[in-house]
Scaffold this active site. Sequence first.
Site, short mmCIF file in Angstrom:
data_model
loop_
_atom_site.label_atom_id
_atom_site.label_comp_id
_atom_site.label_asym_id
_atom_site.label_seq_id
_atom_site.Cartn_x
_atom_site.Cartn_y
_atom_site.Cartn_z
CD GLU A 199 -1.76 -2.07 1.91
OE1 GLU A 199 -0.75 -2.50 1.96
OE2 GLU A 199 -2.79 -3.24 2.15
CG ASP A 246 -16.61 -0.65 14.14
OD1 ASP A 246 -16.16 0.21 13.15
OD2 ASP A 246 -16.35 -2.10 14.08
C1 LIG Z 1 -10.33 4.54 9.75
C2 LIG Z 1 -10.18 2.98 9.50
C3 LIG Z 1 -10.22 2.03 10.58
C4 LIG Z 1 -9.87 1.00 10.75
N1 LIG Z 1 -9.93 0.12 11.50
C5 LIG Z 1 -9.67 -1.02 11.73
C6 LIG Z 1 -9.25 -1.95 12.78
O1 LIG Z 1 -9.38 -1.50 13.80
N2 LIG Z 1 -9.05 -3.32 12.64
C7 LIG Z 1 -9.01 -3.63 11.21
O2 LIG Z 1 -8.38 -4.98 11.06
N3 LIG Z 1 -9.22 -3.12 10.23
C8 LIG Z 1 -9.46 -1.79 10.13
N4 LIG Z 1 -9.65 -1.09 9.29
C9 LIG Z 1 -9.78 -1.79 7.83
C10 LIG Z 1 -8.50 -1.82 7.42
O3 LIG Z 1 -7.63 -0.83 7.45
C11 LIG Z 1 -8.68 -2.31 5.76
O4 LIG Z 1 -9.36 -3.67 5.98
C12 LIG Z 1 -7.44 -2.55 5.18
O5 LIG Z 1 -7.93 -2.54 3.77
C13 LIG Z 1 -6.83 -3.84 5.30
O6 LIG Z 1 -5.62 -4.02 4.76
P1 LIG Z 1 -4.85 -5.14 4.22
O7 LIG Z 1 -5.81 -5.55 3.01
O8 LIG Z 1 -3.64 -4.85 3.74
O9 LIG Z 1 -5.09 -6.23 5.36
C14 LIG Z 1 -10.04 0.58 9.13
C15 LIG Z 1 -10.08 1.37 8.10
C16 LIG Z 1 -10.26 2.64 8.36
C17 LIG Z 1 -10.59 3.35 7.00
#
Ligand SMILES: Cc1cc2nc3c(=O)[nH]c(=O)nc-3n(C[C@H](O)[C@H](O)[C@H](O)COP(=O)(O)O)c2cc1C
Length: 433
Positions: A199, A246
């Site tokens: 990313e 959430d």
């Molecule tokens: C503001 C925000 C808060 C988030 N909080 C979480 C969280 O607490 N735990 C989690 O696993 N994903 C959370 N996400 C979602 C992940 O960042 C998202 O699913 C991400 O695309 C996963 O990355 P990956 O595909 O590299 O695993 C959040 C996203 C945003 C935009």
Amino acid sequence: MNLEEFALKLEEKSRLKRVKKPISKKLQCSAIMHELDGNAVFFEEIKESDFRVFGNPFSSKELIGEYLGLSPEKLVSTMINALENPTEPLLAEKAQCQEVVEEKVDLDKLPILQYTQIDGGNYITSGVFIARDQEYGLNMAFHRCMQLDKTHFSVRVLERHTMEFMKRNGGELDVAVCVGCPPNVLLAAATSPTLGESELNIANSIEPFEVVKAKTVDVLVPSMAEFVLEGTLSMNSLEKEGPFLDLTGTFDFVREQPVLTVKKITHRKNAIWHALLPGGKEHRILMGMPREPTIFREASKEAKVLDVNITPGGCSWLHAVIKIDKKSNEEPKKVIEAAFKGHSSLKHAFVVDKDINILDPNDIEWAMSTRFQADKDLYTYPGKKGSSLDPSAKQPEKLTCKAGFDLTIPASADKKKFERVKYPKIELKKFLE
Ligand SMILES: Cc1cc2nc3c(=O)[nH]c(=O)nc-3n(C[C@H](O)[C@H](O)[C@H](O)COP(=O)(O)O)c2cc1C
């Protein structure tokens, strides 16, 4: 531009609210952020910390566009280009995020907010985790962190790449948690590319930026971050995380989650803490915006797609409106099914014609009231995997009934019957003096 410079830029344009009176990190900052949701708000003095707090800095597409120098309409195409053409950021020797290296870790010195009365503790909500896997390289993702004591957090980690990396590394993963990142980094962190696609490179294609080596863990971090917390995330020791408000505005329940031990903190001199309101507009925009290009890409395989909007009313996660230049009656259903492929958590997809303003909920409802017949234009998909965030789905299996709404004019119909009659244009000023 760091957060300090961004705040000044907004102030020059009278788009920043400043709170000068001392304020508590417990429930007070969040109450003001909630009242002013959609506006950037700067807290000059936090009672419990020497650091200042910037709330809601990217809580509208306009604010994100302001930082990136793009009009809000350009953001989807910029994201599509970044997902398709990721490029590596430049490696810097020195960086603002390491101007100060704290001698001792003491999380109580940071303005980690308590947002609502029912929260399980003080929470980091804007933290971007960066971790490395020997085979797949660097990954970036958001994970909220609930403070346990002066050096530990319990961390919400869904079954995505951070979890995968942790499992592949014997349950323990070195991470850097970056707070106060620019919006190219935030948007990229919320995308879900396939394993191995970093990313960081997507962020660099949205807007080029520099990275620097973290001090004690083998990852690269954005030079422009305000704070970096370095440490180890472990699923071998679990602690309670939650409850916490959430995305949907409802409460997420308590779970046993991995523990983060913070071993080093670096930051910019006079660093600013980024507070992100859970369930607020910034949370919603950062969740939803990265899914608009993935829906656009899939739906474009089925019809000429003009625009996609993941609507705030659908929690910026569960509802999408897709504007097409319709050529045949078969297209809307195919577009609906493609949208579900483009965003697997999507629950309801609405397809509209090119004359509908997809940023205006009233206009979408108008299309529904004048162009939709439920016995012909509604497609339902029971028993599908949807979102863990939907309280009406069967949880924890995420089972839901998905639905698609064809709000377009039938291809063979007399279009005149459906199109809005236009009033004549007039120069109002001439008549209202
Ligand atoms: C503001 C925000 C808060 C988030 N909080 C979480 C969280 O607490 N735990 C989690 O696993 N994903 C959370 N996400 C979602 C992940 O960042 C998202 O699913 C991400 O695309 C996963 O990355 P990956 O595909 O590299 O695993 C959040 C996203 C945003 C935009």
